[in-house]
Design an enzyme around this catalytic site. Structure first.
Site, PDB file in Angstrom:
ATOM      1  N   ASP A 208      -0.638   9.664   3.404  1.00  0.00           N
ATOM      2  CA  ASP A 208      -1.649  10.347   3.156  1.00  0.00           C
ATOM      3  C   ASP A 208      -2.129  11.331   4.195  1.00  0.00           C
ATOM      4  O   ASP A 208      -1.846  10.866   5.283  1.00  0.00           O
ATOM      5  CB  ASP A 208      -2.842   9.277   2.754  1.00  0.00           C
ATOM      6  CG  ASP A 208      -2.622   8.883   1.585  1.00  0.00           C
ATOM      7  OD1 ASP A 208      -1.576   8.883   0.568  1.00  0.00           O
ATOM      8  OD2 ASP A 208      -3.295   7.547   1.395  1.00  0.00           O
TER       9      ASP A 208
ATOM     10  N   TYR B  40       2.204  -1.532   8.470  1.00  0.00           N
ATOM     11  CA  TYR B  40       1.316  -0.594   8.802  1.00  0.00           C
ATOM     12  C   TYR B  40       0.290  -1.345   9.589  1.00  0.00           C
ATOM     13  O   TYR B  40       0.137  -2.536   9.632  1.00  0.00           O
ATOM     14  CB  TYR B  40       0.424  -0.438   7.297  1.00  0.00           C
ATOM     15  CG  TYR B  40       0.973   0.685   6.547  1.00  0.00           C
ATOM     16  CD1 TYR B  40       0.940   1.932   6.710  1.00  0.00           C
ATOM     17  CD2 TYR B  40       1.884   0.470   5.406  1.00  0.00           C
ATOM     18  CE1 TYR B  40       1.298   3.224   5.976  1.00  0.00           C
ATOM     19  CE2 TYR B  40       2.279   1.370   4.588  1.00  0.00           C
ATOM     20  CZ  TYR B  40       2.118   2.853   4.930  1.00  0.00           C
ATOM     21  OH  TYR B  40       2.916   3.697   4.043  1.00  0.00           O
TER      22      TYR B  40
END
Length: 264
Positions: free
Chosen positions: A57, A115
């Site tokens: 993103d 992540y």
């Protein structure tokens, strides 16, 4: 006969703050858009195609990802790597390269992603620290965040912890590990007294899933998380989405088969 029979695999890192995500967007700076321009300049033509292992993103950085490039001709990929990095300007770096089989499917070969989300609740948070950290106010204690993170481990329907878009109907994902800990990563003279990291490892993630999980570990009680995991299709109030600037795609693991160990 395939028109681009030669394929090369690059490992990639990039600082996402100045990009509007991975995917190319008209009039917007994106990682895919810059790579496309640099590939065209260095190769001297447009007869190529490339794909990435992840579509991050806007504002999200990447420490370890992959790009697969398809070409008509065989090239000296080591020289190609040096020329590409010279023109990428430092915000994006292709770390290594190898020729791979044309049948190697990068998207299907991704077996695990890690992540890391970096944040601090320091009252003296310096603005310069916001390049890689998010400031979070009034969050749970470290012990509570650790407990909350552990609730996500396992296979769950994450519909209540993602941004639902398009015609997606499968919201089941498996989290292999999730934890919160103190860290000295990105330590500088502007770093806050304490920096925390939320690390989550999974086989795949939904749109905004990690950032909504971050908000939940910050502010939710264990019961609030459990109820949303147990009843994912209920009409829950949307979980806030944490800021993107603390999020890094830390590691991408491939099912590499016979590829060189440097890509494991």
């Amino acid at each position: 006969m395939r028109t681009r029979p030669h394929a090369y695999l690059f490992s990639i890192s990039y600082f996402g703050a100045r990009f509007k995500g991975w995917a190319k967007q008209k009039g917007q700076p994106t990682v895919e858009g810059k790579l496309d321009r640099v590939f065209r300049f260095v190769l001297g033509h447009e007869d190529f195609r490339f794909i990435g292992s992840s579509r991050t993103d806007s504002g999200v950085s990447c420490r370890s990802g992959f790009v697969q490039l398809f070409l008509r001709e065989r090239l000296d990929f080591e020289q190609l790597l040096a020329a590409l990095n010279l023109n990428l300007g430092g915000e994006i770096r292709l770390n290594s390269a190898a020729e791979v089989s044309r049948d190697f499917n990068l998207i299907h070969s991704v077996k695990q992603k890690t992540y890391r989300y970096f944040f601090s609740d320091s009252k003296s948070f310096h603005p310069f620290a916001s390049a890689m950290l998010t400031w979070a106010n009034g969050i749970n204690s470290l012990e509570q965040m650790q407990e909350n993170a552990g609730l996500f481990v396992g296979e769950h329907n994450f519909k209540a912890f993602c941004k639902v878009s398009g015609n997606k109907t499968d919201f089941t994902r498996e989290i292999l590990r999730a934890k919160v800990f103190e860290t000295e990563a990105f330590s500088t003279e502007f770093s806050p007294e304490k920096t925390y990291c939320f690390e989550v490892i999974g086989t795949g993630f939904l749109y905004h899933q990690v950032r909504k999980m971050v908000s939940a570990i910050w502010y939710f009680s264990p019961d609030e998380i459990k109820k949303r995991l147990d009843q994912p299709t209920s009409e829950w109030e949307s979980v806030p989405t944490a800021s993107s600037n603390g999020l890094v795609l830390w590691e991408t693991k491939l099912d590499v088969g016979s590829l060189d160990n440097s890509f494991e």
